[in-house]
Structure formats: structure tokens, C-alpha cells
Design a protein around this motif. Structure first.
Motif, PDB file in Angstrom:
ATOM      1  N   ASN A  43       0.822  -1.198   0.000  1.00  0.00           N
ATOM      2  CA  ASN A  43       0.000   0.000   0.000  1.00  0.00           C
ATOM      3  C   ASN A  43       0.863   1.258   0.000  1.00  0.00           C
ATOM      4  OD1 ASN A  43      -2.304  -1.428  -0.079  1.00  0.00           O
ATOM      5  ND2 ASN A  43      -2.803  -1.248   2.090  1.00  0.00           N
ATOM      6  N   LYS A  44       1.999   1.212   0.713  1.00  0.00           N
ATOM      7  CA  LYS A  44       2.906   2.347   0.711  1.00  0.00           C
ATOM      8  C   LYS A  44       3.447   2.597  -0.691  1.00  0.00           C
ATOM      9  CE  LYS A  44       7.085   4.175   2.870  1.00  0.00           C
ATOM     10  NZ  LYS A  44       8.175   3.915   3.843  1.00  0.00           N
ATOM     11  N   LYS A  45       3.807   1.540  -1.378  1.00  0.00           N
ATOM     12  CA  LYS A  45       4.301   1.665  -2.755  1.00  0.00           C
ATOM     13  C   LYS A  45       3.239   2.278  -3.655  1.00  0.00           C
ATOM     14  CE  LYS A  45       6.227  -1.008  -6.607  1.00  0.00           C
ATOM     15  NZ  LYS A  45       5.271  -0.573  -7.594  1.00  0.00           N
ATOM     16  N   LEU A  46       1.996   1.828  -3.491  1.00  0.00           N
ATOM     17  CA  LEU A  46       0.923   2.366  -4.316  1.00  0.00           C
ATOM     18  C   LEU A  46       0.763   3.857  -4.076  1.00  0.00           C
ATOM     19  CD1 LEU A  46      -1.751  -0.473  -3.993  1.00  0.00           C
ATOM     20  CD2 LEU A  46      -0.451   0.137  -6.027  1.00  0.00           C
ATOM     21  N   SER A  47       0.859   4.279  -2.836  1.00  0.00           N
ATOM     22  CA  SER A  47       0.696   5.699  -2.531  1.00  0.00           C
ATOM     23  C   SER A  47       1.811   6.529  -3.150  1.00  0.00           C
ATOM     24  CB  SER A  47       0.655   5.906  -1.016  1.00  0.00           C
ATOM     25  OG  SER A  47       1.922   5.603  -0.446  1.00  0.00           O
ATOM     26  N   GLN A  48       2.987   5.914  -3.356  1.00  0.00           N
ATOM     27  CA  GLN A  48       4.111   6.642  -3.941  1.00  0.00           C
ATOM     28  C   GLN A  48       4.014   6.712  -5.465  1.00  0.00           C
ATOM     29  OE1 GLN A  48       7.336   4.335  -2.411  1.00  0.00           O
ATOM     30  NE2 GLN A  48       7.522   5.525  -0.518  1.00  0.00           N
ATOM     31  N   ASP A  49       3.247   5.827  -6.070  1.00  0.00           N
ATOM     32  CA  ASP A  49       3.167   5.741  -7.525  1.00  0.00           C
ATOM     33  C   ASP A  49       1.829   6.249  -8.055  1.00  0.00           C
ATOM     34  OD1 ASP A  49       5.657   4.614  -7.505  1.00  0.00           O
ATOM     35  OD2 ASP A  49       4.925   2.554  -7.527  1.00  0.00           O
ATOM     36  N   ARG A  50       1.253   7.182  -7.369  1.00  0.00           N
ATOM     37  CA  ARG A  50      -0.041   7.700  -7.803  1.00  0.00           C
ATOM     38  C   ARG A  50       0.072   8.323  -9.198  1.00  0.00           C
ATOM     39  NH1 ARG A  50      -3.793   8.877  -3.543  1.00  0.00           N
ATOM     40  NH2 ARG A  50      -4.560  10.692  -4.705  1.00  0.00           N
ATOM     41  N   PRO A  51      -0.895   8.064 -10.067  1.00  0.00           N
ATOM     42  CA  PRO A  51      -0.856   8.628 -11.421  1.00  0.00           C
ATOM     43  C   PRO A  51      -0.886  10.152 -11.390  1.00  0.00           C
ATOM     44  CG  PRO A  51      -2.483   6.867 -11.259  1.00  0.00           C
ATOM     45  CD  PRO A  51      -2.053   7.174  -9.861  1.00  0.00           C
ATOM     46  N   SER A  52      -0.256  10.763 -12.364  1.00  0.00           N
ATOM     47  CA  SER A  52      -0.228  12.223 -12.489  1.00  0.00           C
ATOM     48  C   SER A  52      -1.061  12.649 -13.686  1.00  0.00           C
ATOM     49  CB  SER A  52       1.207  12.729 -12.651  1.00  0.00           C
ATOM     50  OG  SER A  52       1.980  12.417 -11.510  1.00  0.00           O
ATOM     51  N   ILE A  53      -1.978  13.571 -13.454  1.00  0.00           N
ATOM     52  CA  ILE A  53      -2.826  14.072 -14.531  1.00  0.00           C
ATOM     53  C   ILE A  53      -1.965  14.845 -15.527  1.00  0.00           C
ATOM     54  CG2 ILE A  53      -3.418  16.256 -13.391  1.00  0.00           C
ATOM     55  CD1 ILE A  53      -6.320  15.790 -14.393  1.00  0.00           C
ATOM     56  N   PRO A  54      -2.226  14.742 -16.834  1.00  0.00           N
ATOM     57  CA  PRO A  54      -1.380  15.420 -17.832  1.00  0.00           C
ATOM     58  C   PRO A  54      -1.339  16.934 -17.611  1.00  0.00           C
ATOM     59  CG  PRO A  54      -2.821  13.820 -18.890  1.00  0.00           C
ATOM     60  CD  PRO A  54      -3.272  13.927 -17.462  1.00  0.00           C
ATOM     61  N   PRO A  55      -0.234  17.570 -17.960  1.00  0.00           N
ATOM     62  CA  PRO A  55      -0.134  19.036 -17.846  1.00  0.00           C
ATOM     63  C   PRO A  55      -1.198  19.713 -18.721  1.00  0.00           C
ATOM     64  CG  PRO A  55       2.018  18.053 -18.274  1.00  0.00           C
ATOM     65  CD  PRO A  55       1.012  16.963 -18.479  1.00  0.00           C
TER      66      PRO A  55
END
Length: 455
Positions: free
Chosen positions: A3-15
């Protein structure tokens, strides 16, 4: 640890180069309090913590804090060319400044110009337009037209279809969740739905289109006098979970309907205005020419507008009595509709829908390879359904997982819809201007959310 890993790899919305205006209105809690006190309680909201949208720009919307979301649902396929598209906004503003309302009892140039533009997109035999305010009203009117023209009463439609919530269109709708226990089905018959995933026959069987079409033929023979007013169907079922019929099905049904003296009504409320990418109208995918077409949602890019398009003969039969709609052909609404058609052509919207929609479909199908809970991926263009199951063999609907994915996706910056009788289908119907970068974000969010709940 996972779960910690998932929180670190959250998707980023395009600029996106846009800055929303600072919000200075009522607080979210004030809006909730007023809504609970004064707005009809049947008007529900999505999410455990309701989302308040105060601004939009193309494929994105913003809440009162300025947080940006990719709108993957487009107000249920209603925003076509983009939130607050500059060309549509300009057309509405200019018309509002000149004249906001004129009934059809008087002449106004916009309704005539816009009618011709719509007709130019239709097959040659469909050349008369009647404007209304919503898809429900359009389908209601189409039913009435069919009954008046044919002098028959029975209407055939499909199980799992959705055609509106007015008194008559509710009868067409075939979802228990959308039907009140009041009389509304008189003269309306629902045939077995041509669902090749959950239905009686699938695409691996011989003559699957014939088998489903024969269900309509049998219904005409056994449930009616043999003569019907018409048959209405969505070109792809929307609320029902993005159901795509087998090839050749609607063409065979058309033949049975016409043999029974009925008219074919194509419900293009969600599939129209090039949402399927491959064609401007959904019925074109089926190589058929309907007698009546109903339009709404994307027609006005969010402005209340709908239309019924039919033949001169059917339109003439409707003149034997007076029929009037106060807001039919409203100048502001027609200006918006006209601007939508202009934008579709100018911005190559159909081409974008075809290319990006194909990329979206293939990307989700690839996601299906690594997630057993994805039972089926279907759709066309930017109208996609993702059917989640508890078991691929039994196809048991996984409504709980859809609800969880729906909630988490919002928190990650993606808005999606839910559909199907059991709300077991993720519905993705974004504005038609989205990019491949947006698709990548959608896939990242879905993958993240599925991994999170599978873990």
C-alpha cells in the motif's frame, strides 16, 4: 508495504495550460445544506464526499479548491466538443446579447440555418427537424409520430435499454432501477436484448444476429396484432452498460419491423455527433436507414437541446393536429447546436474520436490481460464499457468493485460513470477532444485502482 508503494506511484494528470478563476461562492457545505433542504431528494450525487464542480475547460473540470479532474464521463456523454469550448461560448454569448427567446410562431434565421446543417449530416430521406428540450422528450415525440403516421399503437423496444424518464419514455426504458410502480408500459413490448456477453447467445455461435433478431419477429407475431407503430433502439446501449449488438442484427430487425408496417426509430442521444468515431451517427455502423432519429446530449455541448429528425411524409402526417413546444428552436440553444457542428468540422473531432477511441479501447483490452476482474471490454470510439466480474467463467457482476474503483478514481483525478442493471460496468465517455496523454492517465488510474483493491 504494498500500500505504501501504491501511494508513492499515484498517477499524475497530464499538464494543461489553464488556470481556473478563484472561487468566491458558497462553501461546499452551504451548497449541500441548501440542496438537502430545497432540492428534490431523488436528485442524487456521486461519491461519499460529493464533488462540487465550479469550472470547466475542454476535457477538464475544476472543483471549488481549484483541483483539476479529467472528465471521463462528460456529463453522461453530454459534453461533446469540450467544456466551455471558446467557439460555442462565443456563439451563445453573442446570441444571448441579441435575442434570448423567440417562439416558432415567428421567423428567426438561426433555427432555419441550423436545421439545414443537421439535415445535411443525415441520409437524404431524413429532411425534417422538430426541436425539443431533452432526449426523453425527443423519444416521447418520436413514439407519438410513429403512432400517428402508421395508425398502429404497439411499440417494440429492447430489454436493458434506456430511453428517458418522462411518462411515456419510461415505458420504453427497460431497467427496473429506472421504473416507478405506476402504469407506463401500455402498448410497449420489450424484446430480448442482443447482448453477446451476458445474453442467450454469444459471438462464437453461428447466426447469432439471426437468433436475436428472431426474438423481435416472434414478439411481433405473438404479442401484437402483427402490425406495429415502430421499433426503437439505441445504436449502442448506454445506461445499460455500453452493449454492442452483433453485426447484422439491426439490419435484420429493420426488415421485420417494416414488414409489420412499423417505423424504425434510432435513438442517437448518446451515440450521435461522431462519438463512435467510425461514423457521425451510430446507426451508420449498422448499415441501416431509420425512419426517425432522436438526438440530444452532445447536440448542444451541455445546452438544453434535443431534436427529432424524420421524413417529409411522416412530418406531414403529424400536421393533422396542432403541436407546439414553447422552447423549440430557441435562438440561444440553436446557436449552441450550430456552433457544435461547426466545431466538429473545424477541429476534426470525428478523426480524433476514432484515433483516440481506438487507442483507449486497445489500452483497456491490454489492461484486461493482467486483471482477472475485467470480464469484458466493449464499445466504439469514445464510448467504452468495462464489465467487472467476480469470476470470468460465471460472469457474476462485481458491483462492489465498480463502486470502489469509481470512488478511488475521483480521488486520483478521474471522473467516470457506472452502468448496467447491477451497476457493474465502468462507463468511459469523455469529451471528444481528449488526447492520447489523457488516455494514458485513464489507464494508469484504472490500473492503480484495480491493483489497490485486488491487493
Amino acid at each position: 508495504m504494498q500500500n505504501k508503494k501504491l501511494s508513492q506511484d499515484r498517477p499524475s494528470i497530464p499538464p494543461y495550460d489553464y488556470h481556473p478563476h478563484p472561487y468566491v461562492g458558497l462553501s461546499k457545505q452551504q451548497v449541500i445544506d441548501l440542496r438537502q433542504q430545497y432540492v428534490n431528494p431523488v436528485v442524487d450525487t456521486y461519491y461519499q464526499q460529493p464533488l462540487m464542480i465550479v469550472e470547466g475547460s475542454m476535457q477538464y473540470v475544476f472543483d471549488e479548491t481549484g483541483k483539476r479532474y479529467l472528465d471521463g464521463f462528460a456529463g453522461i456523454a453530454t459534453i461533446s466538443v469540450g467544456h466551455c469550448h471558446p467557439h460555442v461560448v462565443k456563439a451563445v454569448q453573442e446570441q444571448s446579447a441579441k435575442l434570448q427567446h423567440a417562439t416558432t410562431l415567428y421567423l428567426h434565421p438561426t433555427i432555419s440555418q441550423y436545421s439545414k446543417m443537421l439535415v445535411d449530416k443525415m441520409p437524404d430521406h431524413l429532411s425534417m427537424v422538430y426541436f425539443v428540450n431533452s432526449g426523453s422528450e425527443a423519444n416521447d415525440l418520436a413514439m407519438l409520430m410513429a403512432r400517428v403516421y402508421t395508425e398502429n399503437f404497439d411499440i417494440i423496444t429492447l430489454q436493458n435499454g434506456y430511453h428517458g424518464m418522462s411518462g411515456n419514455s419510461m415505458g420504453l426504458t427497460s431497467h427496473s432501477t429506472w421504473k416507478y410502480h405506476t402504469p407506463h408500459n401500455f402498448g410497449i413490448h420489450h424484446a430480448m436484448n442482443a447482448d453477446v456477453y451476458r445474453g442467450a447467445w454469444n459471438n462464437h455461435e453461428n447466426n447469432v444476429a439471426d437468433k436475436y433478431a428472431n426474438e423481435v419477429k416472434n414478439l411481433i407475431q405473438y404479442a401484437t396484432s402483427g402490425k406495429i407503430a415502430g421499433f426503437i433502439a439505441e445504436s449502442i446501449q448506454g445506461v445499460g452498460g455500453t452493449i454492442v449488438y452483433p453485426d447484422g442484427y439491426l439490419k435484420k430487425v429493420y426488415d421485420y419491423v417494416h414488414q409489420a408496417d412499423g417505423l424504425f426509430i434510432a435513438d442517437e442521444v448518446q451515440t450521435g455527433f461522431c462519438r463512435t468515431g467510425k461514423a457521425f451517427w451510430g446507426f451508420e455502423l449498422h448499415d441501416v436507414k431509420p425512419d426517425i432519429v432522436t438526438l440530444a446530449k452532445g447536440i448542444g455541448n451541455g445546452v438544453p437541446l434535443a431534436a427529432v429528425v424524420t421524413t417529409p411524409e411522416i412530418a406531414q402526417a403529424f400536421t393533422q393536429k396542432l403541436h407546439f413546444n414553447t422552447f423549440a428552436g430557441n435562438p440561444v440553444s440553436c446557436a449552441a447546436g450550430k456552433a457544435v457542428l461547426e466545431t466538429i468540422e473545424r477541429d476534426n473531432i470525428q478523426q480524433n474520436c476514432a484515433i483516440v477511441g481506438d487507442y483507449l479501447l486497445k489500452s483497456i483490452q491490454h489492461l484486461q490481460e493482467t486483471h482477472e476482474c475485467i470480464g469484458d471490454v466493449r464499445g466504439c470510439g469514445l464510448m467504452i464499457g468495462v464489465d467487472l466480474v467476480k469470476n470470468r467463467q460465471t460472469k457474476e457482476p462485481n458491483s462492489e468493485l465498480v463502486a470502489q474503483i469509481h470512488e478511488l478514481s475521483k480521488n486520483l483525478g478521474l471522473l467516470i460513470g457506472k452502468g448496467g442493471l447491477h451497476r457493474n460496468v465502468i462507463r468511459i465517455k469523455p469529451p471528444l477532444c481528449i488526447t492520447k496523454a489523457d488516455v494514458d492517465f485513464i489507464i494508469q488510474v484504472l490500473d492503480f485502482a484495480l491493483n489497490f483493491y485486488e491487493e
